[in-house]
Design a protein around this motif. Structure first.
Motif, PDB file in Angstrom:
ATOM      1  N   ILE A 225      -3.869   3.044  -1.818  1.00  0.00           N
ATOM      2  CA  ILE A 225      -3.292   2.362  -2.758  1.00  0.00           C
ATOM      3  C   ILE A 225      -2.827   1.349  -2.690  1.00  0.00           C
TER       4      ILE A 225
ATOM      5  N   TRP B  92      -3.318   0.827 -14.378  1.00  0.00           N
ATOM      6  CA  TRP B  92      -3.345  -0.477 -14.917  1.00  0.00           C
ATOM      7  C   TRP B  92      -1.618   0.071 -15.803  1.00  0.00           C
TER       8      TRP B  92
ATOM      9  N   LYS C 119       0.290  -1.191   0.320  1.00  0.00           N
ATOM     10  CA  LYS C 119      -0.077  -0.157  -0.185  1.00  0.00           C
ATOM     11  C   LYS C 119       1.215   1.270   0.514  1.00  0.00           C
TER      12      LYS C 119
ATOM     13  N   LEU D 150       2.601  -2.378 -13.102  1.00  0.00           N
ATOM     14  CA  LEU D 150       1.972  -2.680 -11.816  1.00  0.00           C
ATOM     15  C   LEU D 150       0.221  -2.780 -12.327  1.00  0.00           C
ATOM     16  N   ASN D 151      -0.471  -3.494 -11.111  1.00  0.00           N
ATOM     17  CA  ASN D 151      -2.173  -3.218 -11.079  1.00  0.00           C
ATOM     18  C   ASN D 151      -2.288  -2.142  -9.518  1.00  0.00           C
ATOM     19  N   ILE D 152      -2.708  -1.082 -10.093  1.00  0.00           N
ATOM     20  CA  ILE D 152      -3.302  -0.275  -9.005  1.00  0.00           C
ATOM     21  C   ILE D 152      -4.549  -0.366  -8.757  1.00  0.00           C
TER      22      ILE D 152
ATOM     23  N   ARG E 285      -7.264   1.995  -5.801  1.00  0.00           N
ATOM     24  CA  ARG E 285      -7.636   2.338  -5.437  1.00  0.00           C
ATOM     25  C   ARG E 285      -8.814   2.418  -4.031  1.00  0.00           C
TER      26      ARG E 285
ATOM     27  N   TRP F  58      -3.336  11.340  -8.696  1.00  0.00           N
ATOM     28  CA  TRP F  58      -4.227   9.664  -9.825  1.00  0.00           C
ATOM     29  C   TRP F  58      -4.139  10.034 -11.229  1.00  0.00           C
TER      30      TRP F  58
ATOM     31  N   ILE G  83      -0.907  -2.164  -4.862  1.00  0.00           N
ATOM     32  CA  ILE G  83       0.359  -2.513  -5.145  1.00  0.00           C
ATOM     33  C   ILE G  83      -0.344  -3.612  -5.607  1.00  0.00           C
TER      34      ILE G  83
END
Length: 641
Positions: free
Chosen positions: A297, A266, A240, A287-289, A291, A249, A299
């Motif tokens: 966020i 992404w 996180k 990265l897969n992010i 929120r 963002w 990760i």
């Protein structure tokens, strides 16, 4: 007058349609295309366990991951008394999603568009849809998700919820026919009290099918079924970051090859080049992010290799590796990407994101040909459509998208063990081969199988049937499907247009090649390239893969056929060279080299296959797959259909 009334009705209808379309468009924009601030942070609901458990229930569901919640809610709504019990030290429901922090969904989208513009049309629907409608979207706040799972459970008076037990083990009896049967679960609570709780049915929804394994159900582990028994997909420790303002963002979406919506981000593919401090054990990917509502966020990108999730000491090692590496990763991100410059590490997930361990040997095992074919099943209880996503197994391996299906069915037989009665297994450890598991492992499919298991338990109890008897009755399976349809699922027979590759003359060869992990199609299935030219080196690599899987038959070295060839990767594969490579892989004498006529005479290659080759001096990938298919079928005795 009648015409005026008709006109008025049409006008009203059109007006309502426009309102629906406008509302749908607004909903879609606010939830997906908009990058507006997420919702307000909600307090986490405190989960309460039942103070006393009964001696017996109709159904015991083990595990409070999403699949377990769906199974328990389904059984309760069908009028059964349910004990939902968890043997991990958890305070909340939702498991992988709320404690492993996997807060971005790999969804199963229907090939049919929603009537509401922009709104997702999911396969299966049912309890998954109910839960989804309570969260923020395809990425979600983990508190919202945990509360939604708990709300589904606590509104069912038929469910007794018991968290944080020390141990839970199956109670197993052996019938006169020699078959084992699970008749309940032995629970030891935190205070040391022991309870033998009987049940008419047990549903194992633990991530690793722990109850089933303890009951003697057979499994393969990791990639064992494709000749790679020491490998399995990497585990991930999600971390996180805090300090994500709206400006930060939105900056993510301006980065090259990266995208965002309101809750999901992404991209950042440059993270593949992150200099790992321990290449034997850890690396980063793009990265897969996801929120969160509190300005943080999550990760999902750190891959940890060589971990055995079934061994607590190995799991602890994974946490140690991850917690050592993540500060280095964050420092790298802050220095190399301006978007992360002001963000700070805010913690790591309480649980690991584990992608695979056990794969049950059920009555039916889902295969890659099922997924390639987009195959329906007469005993369908769920559908899948997510791409076959195989994550990295080591630092050199970047993983692969095997292919992207349109829609395929999960059969009831795939949640039913072969040799143990009274038990169903739902979730990622159900009866799926390793490769199709890359698609079928996703949470929405698991929740659908959980809902089906709960309804199946009701049918079995009412009709005094074993699950095995239920699985053998088309009439009773039809009754199960009808019940599930009435309860919000959509299990109509498949009606889809077959993909182009299924009509290719080399499709039988493709099925064999994909099933043996010899080729991948990618996101759009273009990687199969059936009409593209093969080469000598590629064919040998493919035969090496065949040898790993069918080692008892292919004891030779296909690479011996490349001797004297200066650049095999550039050499077009000829029929003569293919015969020599096949002979070498089979261990046949190579002085003189094996000829195709010899393979025809031995009956390991079909004359029809050779006759269909358009140019013996330039074999295509599809023609190469057909030769491999023949030899594996006729020499090793394995046909992939």
């Amino acid at each position: 007058m009648a015409n005026r009334t008709k006109t008025l009705r049409i006008a009203i209808g059109l007006g309502l349609l426009l309102v629906i379309i406008a509302g749908g468009g607004l909903w879609w924009y606010s939830n997906y295309k908009s990058t507006a601030m997420p919702g307000k942070m909600k307090p986490l609901l405190q989960v309460s366990s039942v103070s006393q458990i009964k001696d017996a229930y109709d159904v015991i569901v083990t595990g409070t991951d999403p699949e377990g919640v769906a199974a328990a809610v389904s059984a309760a709504r069908n009028g059964l008394s349910v004990l939902l019990v968890d043997g991990r030290n958890r305070e909340i429901l939702g498991g992988l999603m709320t404690l492993g922090w996997l807060n971005s969904l790999d969804n199963n989208y229907s090939p049919e568009s929603s009537l509401v513009p922009g709104k997702h049309n999911f396969l299966n629907k049912g309890i998954f849809q109910e839960w989804y409608d309570r969260i923020e979207g395809t990425s979600f706040d983990v508190v919202t998700a945990a509360n939604a799972f708990y709300e589904l459970v606590r509104q069912e008076p038929n469910i007794d919820l018991l968290m944080k037990v020390k141990t839970m083990e199956p109670i197993v009896t052996v019938g006169q026919d020699g078959m084992r049967k699970v008749t309940g679960v032995q629970v030891i609570r935190q205070d040391g009290s022991r309870h033998n709780v009987k049940a008419k049915a047990v549903i194992d929804a633990t991530q690793d099918a722990d109850i089933a394994a303890a009951a003697g159900v057979a499994f393969t582990i990791g990639r064992e079924d494709i000749g790679d028994p020491k490998s399995q997909m990497a585990v991930t420790l999600v971390f996180k970051l805090r300090g994500v303002t709206q400006e930060v963002w939105e900056s993510f979406g301006r980065h090259k090859d990266t995208g965002i919506d309101r809750m999901s981000g992404w991209g950042f593919p440059e993270m593949w080049e992150y200099p790992s401090s321990n290449k034997d054990k850890v690396r980063m990917r793009g990265l897969n992010i996801g929120r969160q509502n509190d300005g943080t966020i999550l990760i999902n990108a750190l891959q940890i290799f060589g971990i055995n999730p079934l061994d607590p000491r190995s799991v602890e090692e994974a946490f140690e590796i991850g917690k050592k590496e993540i500060p280095l990763v964050v420092d790298y991100m802050k220095k190399n990407f301006k978007e992360f410059a002001d963000l700070e590490l805010a913690g790591t997930a309480p649980e690991l994101y584990v992608r695979e361990t056990r794969h049950m040997k059920g009555i039916y095992r889902l295969t890659m040909t099922d997924v390639l074919d987009n195959r329906d099943q007469w005993d369908r209880i769920a559908f899948g459509s997510y791409k076959v996503d195989i994550q990295s197994t080591n630092y050199q391996d970047r993983g692969a998208i095997m292919m992207n299906p349109v829609q395929y069915a999960i059969p009831f037989r795939s949640i039913l063990p072969r040799e143990v009665n009274g038990l169903l297994v739902v979730g990622r450890s159900a009866s799926f081969d390793t490769l199709p598991h890359g698609s079928a492992r996703v949470i929405p499919v698991g929740m659908a199988t959980g809902q089906a298991a709960g309804a199946a338990a009701k049918l079995a109890v009412d009709k005094e049937l074993s699950f095995r008897e239920l699985s053998e009755s088309k009439q009773d399976i039809a009754a199960l499907q009808e019940r599930l349809n009435k309860q919000g699922m959509e299990l109509k027979p498949l009606r889809i247009q077959p993909p182009a590759y299924t009509k290719h003359k080399a499709y039988a060869g493709l099925k064999a090649a994909v099933s043996m992990n010899l080729t991948v199609g990618g996101d759009k299935n273009e990687g199969f390239d059936l009409d593209g030219a093969s080469n000598a080196q590629r064919f040998v690599y493919q035969l090496n893969g065949v040898g790993r899987l069918h080692s008892a038959y292919f004891k030779g070295k296909a690479a011996d056929s490349l001797q004297g060839m200066s650049n095999p990767a550039e050499a077009q594969l000829t029929l003569e060279q293919a015969a020599a490579a096949l002979g070498s892989a089979m261990g046949l004498p190579q002085n003189p080299r094996t000829t195709m006529q010899e393979l025809l005479d031995r009956g390991v290659v079909k004359q029809d296959t050779v006759s269909a080759i358009q140019d013996p001096k330039r074999l295509t990938n599809g023609e190469a797959y057909m030769l491999i298919r023949d030899v594996v079928a006729n020499y090793a005795g394995k046909t992939y259909d």
